[in-house]
Design a protein around this motif. Structure first.
Motif, PDB file in Angstrom:
ATOM      1  N   GLY A   1       1.516   4.706  -2.749  1.00  0.00           N
ATOM      2  CA  GLY A   1       1.306   6.067  -2.282  1.00  0.00           C
ATOM      3  C   GLY A   1       0.169   6.197  -1.295  1.00  0.00           C
ATOM      4  N   ALA A   2      -0.397   5.058  -0.874  1.00  0.00           N
ATOM      5  CA  ALA A   2      -1.466   5.075   0.127  1.00  0.00           C
ATOM      6  C   ALA A   2      -0.856   5.109   1.528  1.00  0.00           C
ATOM      7  CB  ALA A   2      -2.356   3.842  -0.034  1.00  0.00           C
ATOM      8  N   ILE A   3      -1.699   5.356   2.526  1.00  0.00           N
ATOM      9  CA  ILE A   3      -1.249   5.435   3.920  1.00  0.00           C
ATOM     10  C   ILE A   3      -1.853   4.260   4.688  1.00  0.00           C
ATOM     11  CG2 ILE A   3      -1.203   6.852   6.003  1.00  0.00           C
ATOM     12  CD1 ILE A   3      -1.859   9.263   4.044  1.00  0.00           C
ATOM     13  N   PRO A   4      -1.072   3.183   4.917  1.00  0.00           N
ATOM     14  CA  PRO A   4      -1.627   2.001   5.591  1.00  0.00           C
ATOM     15  C   PRO A   4      -1.902   2.269   7.065  1.00  0.00           C
ATOM     16  CG  PRO A   4       0.723   1.715   5.223  1.00  0.00           C
ATOM     17  CD  PRO A   4       0.341   3.006   4.558  1.00  0.00           C
ATOM     18  N   THR A   5      -3.049   1.796   7.534  1.00  0.00           N
ATOM     19  CA  THR A   5      -3.462   2.001   8.924  1.00  0.00           C
ATOM     20  C   THR A   5      -4.004   0.694   9.485  1.00  0.00           C
ATOM     21  OG1 THR A   5      -4.115   4.260   8.316  1.00  0.00           O
ATOM     22  CG2 THR A   5      -4.888   3.431  10.444  1.00  0.00           C
ATOM     23  N   PRO A   6      -3.196  -0.068  10.234  1.00  0.00           N
ATOM     24  CA  PRO A   6      -3.719  -1.303  10.843  1.00  0.00           C
ATOM     25  C   PRO A   6      -4.815  -0.955  11.850  1.00  0.00           C
ATOM     26  CG  PRO A   6      -1.320  -1.237  10.913  1.00  0.00           C
ATOM     27  CD  PRO A   6      -1.778   0.127  10.529  1.00  0.00           C
ATOM     28  N   LEU A   7      -5.934  -1.653  11.739  1.00  0.00           N
ATOM     29  CA  LEU A   7      -7.081  -1.334  12.587  1.00  0.00           C
ATOM     30  C   LEU A   7      -7.941  -2.576  12.758  1.00  0.00           C
ATOM     31  CD1 LEU A   7      -8.044   1.406  13.827  1.00  0.00           C
ATOM     32  CD2 LEU A   7      -9.650   1.563  11.924  1.00  0.00           C
ATOM     33  N   ALA A   8      -8.499  -2.761  13.945  1.00  0.00           N
ATOM     34  CA  ALA A   8      -9.405  -3.883  14.191  1.00  0.00           C
ATOM     35  C   ALA A   8     -10.663  -3.730  13.346  1.00  0.00           C
ATOM     36  CB  ALA A   8      -9.770  -3.949  15.666  1.00  0.00           C
ATOM     37  N   LEU A   9     -11.199  -4.850  12.891  1.00  0.00           N
ATOM     38  CA  LEU A   9     -12.372  -4.833  12.020  1.00  0.00           C
ATOM     39  C   LEU A   9     -13.540  -4.078  12.646  1.00  0.00           C
ATOM     40  CD1 LEU A   9     -13.483  -5.945   9.310  1.00  0.00           C
ATOM     41  CD2 LEU A   9     -14.270  -7.952  10.570  1.00  0.00           C
ATOM     42  N   SER A  10     -13.720  -4.233  13.955  1.00  0.00           N
ATOM     43  CA  SER A  10     -14.849  -3.605  14.639  1.00  0.00           C
ATOM     44  C   SER A  10     -14.785  -2.077  14.631  1.00  0.00           C
ATOM     45  CB  SER A  10     -14.926  -4.113  16.081  1.00  0.00           C
ATOM     46  OG  SER A  10     -13.681  -3.915  16.743  1.00  0.00           O
ATOM     47  N   GLU A  11     -13.609  -1.537  14.326  1.00  0.00           N
ATOM     48  CA  GLU A  11     -13.439  -0.075  14.342  1.00  0.00           C
ATOM     49  C   GLU A  11     -13.533   0.557  12.959  1.00  0.00           C
ATOM     50  OE1 GLU A  11      -9.899   1.078  16.537  1.00  0.00           O
ATOM     51  OE2 GLU A  11      -9.958  -0.813  17.629  1.00  0.00           O
ATOM     52  N   VAL A  12     -13.638  -0.263  11.905  1.00  0.00           N
ATOM     53  CA  VAL A  12     -13.501   0.267  10.546  1.00  0.00           C
ATOM     54  C   VAL A  12     -14.698   1.103  10.106  1.00  0.00           C
ATOM     55  CG1 VAL A  12     -13.258  -0.349   8.114  1.00  0.00           C
ATOM     56  CG2 VAL A  12     -11.899  -1.544   9.836  1.00  0.00           C
ATOM     57  N   ILE A  13     -15.910   0.599  10.289  1.00  0.00           N
ATOM     58  CA  ILE A  13     -17.084   1.328   9.794  1.00  0.00           C
ATOM     59  C   ILE A  13     -17.188   2.726  10.412  1.00  0.00           C
ATOM     60  CG2 ILE A  13     -19.621   1.390   9.853  1.00  0.00           C
ATOM     61  CD1 ILE A  13     -19.659  -1.506   9.017  1.00  0.00           C
ATOM     62  N   PRO A  14     -17.040   2.879  11.732  1.00  0.00           N
ATOM     63  CA  PRO A  14     -17.079   4.240  12.281  1.00  0.00           C
ATOM     64  C   PRO A  14     -16.011   5.156  11.682  1.00  0.00           C
ATOM     65  CG  PRO A  14     -17.255   2.631  14.046  1.00  0.00           C
ATOM     66  CD  PRO A  14     -16.940   1.873  12.805  1.00  0.00           C
ATOM     67  N   GLN A  15     -14.816   4.597  11.409  1.00  0.00           N
ATOM     68  CA  GLN A  15     -13.740   5.404  10.829  1.00  0.00           C
ATOM     69  C   GLN A  15     -14.033   5.791   9.378  1.00  0.00           C
ATOM     70  OE1 GLN A  15     -10.921   6.777  12.196  1.00  0.00           O
ATOM     71  NE2 GLN A  15     -11.799   6.161  14.157  1.00  0.00           N
ATOM     72  N   LEU A  16     -14.651   4.881   8.633  1.00  0.00           N
ATOM     73  CA  LEU A  16     -15.050   5.210   7.260  1.00  0.00           C
ATOM     74  C   LEU A  16     -16.122   6.298   7.269  1.00  0.00           C
ATOM     75  CD1 LEU A  16     -15.217   1.666   5.596  1.00  0.00           C
ATOM     76  CD2 LEU A  16     -13.671   3.507   4.932  1.00  0.00           C
ATOM     77  N   GLN A  17     -17.036   6.202   8.204  1.00  0.00           N
ATOM     78  CA  GLN A  17     -18.122   7.184   8.294  1.00  0.00           C
ATOM     79  C   GLN A  17     -17.620   8.558   8.710  1.00  0.00           C
ATOM     80  OE1 GLN A  17     -20.555   4.872  11.020  1.00  0.00           O
ATOM     81  NE2 GLN A  17     -22.049   4.400   9.418  1.00  0.00           N
ATOM     82  N   SER A  18     -16.628   8.579   9.602  1.00  0.00           N
ATOM     83  CA  SER A  18     -16.150   9.861  10.132  1.00  0.00           C
ATOM     84  C   SER A  18     -15.071  10.512   9.269  1.00  0.00           C
ATOM     85  CB  SER A  18     -15.592   9.657  11.549  1.00  0.00           C
ATOM     86  OG  SER A  18     -14.399   8.879  11.505  1.00  0.00           O
ATOM     87  N   GLY A  19     -14.518   9.739   8.316  1.00  0.00           N
ATOM     88  CA  GLY A  19     -13.444  10.276   7.488  1.00  0.00           C
ATOM     89  C   GLY A  19     -12.062   9.921   7.991  1.00  0.00           C
ATOM     90  N   GLY A  20     -11.985   9.151   9.077  1.00  0.00           N
ATOM     91  CA  GLY A  20     -10.695   8.694   9.585  1.00  0.00           C
ATOM     92  C   GLY A  20     -10.024   7.704   8.649  1.00  0.00           C
ATOM     93  N   LEU A  21     -10.816   7.038   7.815  1.00  0.00           N
ATOM     94  CA  LEU A  21     -10.334   6.121   6.782  1.00  0.00           C
ATOM     95  C   LEU A  21     -10.984   6.466   5.445  1.00  0.00           C
ATOM     96  CD1 LEU A  21     -10.495   2.545   8.391  1.00  0.00           C
ATOM     97  CD2 LEU A  21      -8.422   3.839   7.887  1.00  0.00           C
TER      98      LEU A  21
ATOM     99  N   MET B   1       0.827  -1.207   0.000  1.00  0.00           N
ATOM    100  CA  MET B   1       0.000   0.000   0.000  1.00  0.00           C
ATOM    101  C   MET B   1       0.864   1.261   0.000  1.00  0.00           C
ATOM    102  SD  MET B   1      -3.163  -0.814  -0.265  1.00  0.00           S
ATOM    103  CE  MET B   1      -2.532  -2.063  -1.397  1.00  0.00           C
ATOM    104  N   LYS B   2       1.959   1.215   0.771  1.00  0.00           N
ATOM    105  CA  LYS B   2       2.881   2.355   0.773  1.00  0.00           C
ATOM    106  C   LYS B   2       3.459   2.585  -0.615  1.00  0.00           C
ATOM    107  CE  LYS B   2       4.554   2.051   5.570  1.00  0.00           C
ATOM    108  NZ  LYS B   2       5.742   1.725   6.403  1.00  0.00           N
ATOM    109  N   SER B   3       3.757   1.485  -1.313  1.00  0.00           N
ATOM    110  CA  SER B   3       4.360   1.607  -2.649  1.00  0.00           C
ATOM    111  C   SER B   3       3.399   2.246  -3.649  1.00  0.00           C
ATOM    112  CB  SER B   3       4.811   0.233  -3.164  1.00  0.00           C
ATOM    113  OG  SER B   3       3.708  -0.553  -3.588  1.00  0.00           O
TER     114      SER B   3
END
Length: 333
Positions: free
Chosen positions: A182-202, A178-180
């Protein structure tokens, strides 16, 4: 030594549990997902054990992160607080970096190629005991899905990946590609992904399609790009100290039921992946592919990057060489 009433009570409880037979303890089967291949393997495994030893082993399935986020469940099976955990290999590379070998880009040509490799009798025996030095036994290994990237905006070209905050698996072979790009990889637990997508954190996440449909990700992001660079392998791990504490017939039932469940689950997983794609499209999601030349360049870069990461660790390299011989032998002619 003076003991309070509370400490006497605690000691009595500890003693009572110490003399309980190991089989009285429930075998907790944990996963972060639900209604996918991992969950199906767990159900088939429970059926297989019961068919062999009846109710001698109490078992309970805990899908959808009921026993905690992925890092906690990985830690739990390592420490023995959770008896079994099934997960893509990428999520347990922190327990042992040798788990990386199964996610090297371009390693497997198809789900069938991965299945044939893992089911090679000699290699499957080797895989079961590969991580015993870390207190872990592999009792199940199943094809999960191709790796895709979910994005909130269409990503039909490599340049569309630049700057995206991407939820990745906590593994160099997921993060570095992902770095190659040009993306910014962010390891995150599955349970936290939807809220982050909704808020713009991901902005995006790496995943398998069955997870995206099972958790209705189409409600928060509509675009999937099939990167076609790896096929996810899920492993069912059991704490070895707990396993060794079981009677011999229960140990054999666990081993036999795990392998039987792998074989029964494979056609189910293939069908479920197809169904997941159809469900995604039915819910107004889109499935994109990169232009052929960009796909070719990306794969060339990813394969070189994978080789570099494997070479960096002698223990990983040694196990990769063993796996690669079987991969080459099982490759379609």
């Amino acid at each position: 030594m003076h003991m309070t009433r509370h400490s006497l009570f605690a000691a009595a409880i500890a003693t009572a549990f110490a003399v309980l037979p190991a089989t009285a303890q429930e075998m907790k089967l944990a996963s972060a997902t639900i209604n996918d291949g991992q969950h199906e393997w767990q159900k088939l495994f429970v059926e297989g054990v019961k068919a062999r030893v009846g109710d001698k082993l109490k078992m309970g399935i805990y899908p959808a992160s009921q026993l905690g986020a992925i890092p906690r469940m990985a830690e739990g099976v390592s420490l023995g607080t959770i008896e079994s955990f099934i997960t893509p290999t990428s999520f347990v590379t922190n327990l042992d970096p040798r788990f990386q070998i199964f996610e090297v880009p371009g390693l497997f040509r198809s789900p069938e190629h991965q299945y044939a490799t893992i089911q090679d009798p000699a290699y499957r025996d080797h895989l079961e005991t590969m991580f015993l030095d870390k207190g872990l036994r592999v009792i199940g290994a199943i094809y999960n899905s191709p790796t895709v990237i979910l994005t909130k905006k269409p990503a039909a070209k490599l340049e569309d990946m630049k700057g995206l905050k991407v939820r990745t698996f906590a593994s160099p072979l997921q993060m570095e590609p992902m770095k190659s790009l040009g993306a910014i990889p962010t390891p995150l637990a599955l349970s936290e992904v939807i809220p982050q997508l909704q808020s713009g954190g991901l902005d995006a996440m790496l995943a398998g399609m069955p997870i995206l449909t099972a958790f209705k990700y189409y409600d928060v992001a509509k675009y999937v790009t099939d990167l076609e660079f790896s096929y996810i392998l899920s492993v069912a791990l059991v704490n070895e100290a707990w396993f060794k504490a079981q009677p011999k017939d229960v140990q054999e039932a666990i081993r036999a039921a795990g392998r039987e469940a792998e074989q029964k689950a494979f056609p189910w997983v293939l069908a479920n992946n197809k169904k997941a794609n159809e469900t995604w499209l039915a819910n107004k999601g889109e499935i994109l592919k990169l232009p052929a030349e960009e796909q070719k360049k990306m794969m060339s870069d990813f394969v070189a990057l994978g080789a570099k990461i494997v070479e960096a660790n002698p223990a990983v390299r040694k196990e990769f060489d063993v796996l690669k011989k079987v991969v080459d032998a099982k490759a379609p002619k």
